[in-house]
Design a protein around this motif. Sequence first.
Motif, PDB file in Angstrom:
ATOM      1  N   TRP A   1       1.864  50.341 -21.109  1.00  0.00           N
ATOM      2  CA  TRP A   1       0.537  50.263 -21.725  1.00  0.00           C
ATOM      3  C   TRP A   1       0.594  49.619 -23.111  1.00  0.00           C
ATOM      4  O   TRP A   1      -0.232  48.785 -23.466  1.00  0.00           O
ATOM      5  N   PHE A   2       1.606  50.050 -23.871  1.00  0.00           N
ATOM      6  CA  PHE A   2       1.829  49.591 -25.236  1.00  0.00           C
ATOM      7  C   PHE A   2       1.882  48.055 -25.281  1.00  0.00           C
ATOM      8  O   PHE A   2       1.174  47.400 -26.057  1.00  0.00           O
ATOM      9  N   ILE A   3       2.692  47.474 -24.396  1.00  0.00           N
ATOM     10  CA  ILE A   3       2.879  46.023 -24.407  1.00  0.00           C
ATOM     11  C   ILE A   3       1.612  45.306 -23.961  1.00  0.00           C
ATOM     12  O   ILE A   3       1.127  44.382 -24.624  1.00  0.00           O
ATOM     13  N   ILE A   4       1.032  45.739 -22.835  1.00  0.00           N
ATOM     14  CA  ILE A   4      -0.160  45.057 -22.315  1.00  0.00           C
ATOM     15  C   ILE A   4      -1.291  45.112 -23.345  1.00  0.00           C
ATOM     16  O   ILE A   4      -1.904  44.097 -23.675  1.00  0.00           O
ATOM     17  N   ALA A   5      -1.555  46.303 -23.900  1.00  0.00           N
ATOM     18  CA  ALA A   5      -2.680  46.465 -24.825  1.00  0.00           C
ATOM     19  C   ALA A   5      -2.523  45.582 -26.054  1.00  0.00           C
ATOM     20  O   ALA A   5      -3.458  44.884 -26.459  1.00  0.00           O
ATOM     21  N   PHE A   6      -1.335  45.577 -26.640  1.00  0.00           N
ATOM     22  CA  PHE A   6      -1.172  44.856 -27.905  1.00  0.00           C
ATOM     23  C   PHE A   6      -1.131  43.346 -27.714  1.00  0.00           C
ATOM     24  O   PHE A   6      -1.689  42.606 -28.519  1.00  0.00           O
ATOM     25  N   LEU A   7      -0.488  42.883 -26.633  1.00  0.00           N
ATOM     26  CA  LEU A   7      -0.455  41.432 -26.429  1.00  0.00           C
ATOM     27  C   LEU A   7      -1.854  40.923 -26.086  1.00  0.00           C
ATOM     28  O   LEU A   7      -2.265  39.854 -26.537  1.00  0.00           O
TER      29      LEU A   7
ATOM     30  N   SER B   1       4.852  44.439 -32.329  1.00  0.00           N
ATOM     31  CA  SER B   1       4.016  43.882 -33.397  1.00  0.00           C
ATOM     32  C   SER B   1       4.346  42.403 -33.591  1.00  0.00           C
ATOM     33  O   SER B   1       3.446  41.592 -33.816  1.00  0.00           O
ATOM     34  N   TYR B   2       5.621  42.060 -33.442  1.00  0.00           N
ATOM     35  CA  TYR B   2       6.018  40.646 -33.481  1.00  0.00           C
ATOM     36  C   TYR B   2       5.300  39.876 -32.358  1.00  0.00           C
ATOM     37  O   TYR B   2       4.729  38.805 -32.589  1.00  0.00           O
ATOM     38  N   GLY B   3       5.316  40.446 -31.155  1.00  0.00           N
ATOM     39  CA  GLY B   3       4.647  39.794 -30.027  1.00  0.00           C
ATOM     40  C   GLY B   3       3.155  39.641 -30.263  1.00  0.00           C
ATOM     41  O   GLY B   3       2.561  38.607 -29.941  1.00  0.00           O
ATOM     42  N   THR B   4       2.532  40.672 -30.826  1.00  0.00           N
ATOM     43  CA  THR B   4       1.095  40.625 -31.076  1.00  0.00           C
ATOM     44  C   THR B   4       0.750  39.502 -32.041  1.00  0.00           C
ATOM     45  O   THR B   4      -0.180  38.718 -31.801  1.00  0.00           O
TER      46      THR B   4
END
Lengths: 132, 224
Positions: free
Chosen positions: A94-100, B45-48
């Motif tokens: 969830w963390f990765i999908i939401a933030f990207l 955060s880097y990816g974002t």
Amino acid sequence: MEHTHTAEGHAHHDSSTKKIWKTFWILLAVTMVEVGLAFLHLETGFPSRVLLNGVFVILTVVKAFYIVSEFMHLGSEIKNLIYTVLLPLLLFIWFIIAFLYEGNSWKNLNRDLKPGTPIEAVKAPAEGHGHH
Amino acid sequence: MDTAVTAKKKWWDGGYSPFNVSYGKLMMWYFLISDAFTFGALLISYGTIRFSSTSWPDPNEVFRSFPGMGHANLPLVFVSLMTFILIMSSVTMVLAVHAGHMRDKKAVAKWLTWTIIGGACFLACQAWEWTHLYHEGAWWGRNPFHNVDGTLASTNFTNFFFTITGFHGLHVTSGVVLNIVILANVLKGTYEERGHYEMVEKVGLYWHFVDLVWVFVFTCFYLL
């Protein structure tokens, strides 16, 4: 604890050392494939960037699996320990999908709302207000 | 500890660890989970920020130098060497743990020494890379590299690079220090007296975790 380990260790000395080296060769081979693909892309432009990134992510997970399962020995622990370690990490999905997604949406907003950009997309709700 | 595991064993009935590992080892696992979230937060955060940028510097342009090779264009070669060193030191660490199971003091000391050497080599490589980038004008708040599309890049790239590889390098440093402490205890005969080499396993878990994080740092900064 030492009883099981010594008993197990003496019996499987060769096979477990072999397994360690096998894991090493797998990790090395996967890294070399990654670097090879990166060079192939630099030289020929194939595979495409999107495809290449997908392959890199999958190969990274493969390497992570071998390190955790073999080197950290988690694959040979009992299920209770495996679950207590791995289940919290599911949050990362969830963390990765939401933030990207958030980052990407921020980029699009920045582009669409840049000064000098035609504002057809944002105009529609304002016109609606005018009718009242 | 009772390790005669049968299929019918009731793990949660008390009397033994339901995880079949000692308290110390379990806590090392929990510490590593929390550390995984710290690194995860940094990398995400880097990816974002990267996803929110219209363009980004090309890693193959930035990381293309090799010690003693002058201006030769060698993308990925040096970082592959660093990856190899770290994987290799992970192998020597497993061999030290393995020797600990056999209660072979001499072999534990030998493989731990190799692991310490591997860690030190990795840190030396990183020191060289940082120094090289610093002389090219890169540092926190300074970014001499242009984006792929030719536009001027923000300092996000260098800020994230130095912060995350620096945080990883700090972990390698503490891993090397821990390994040295453990090696001193091995040579002193502390674990021989204790009857087991479980401390080698615990520090081993930490060391492999550092290797694991590098796998992700390698992908996120050098490949993608």
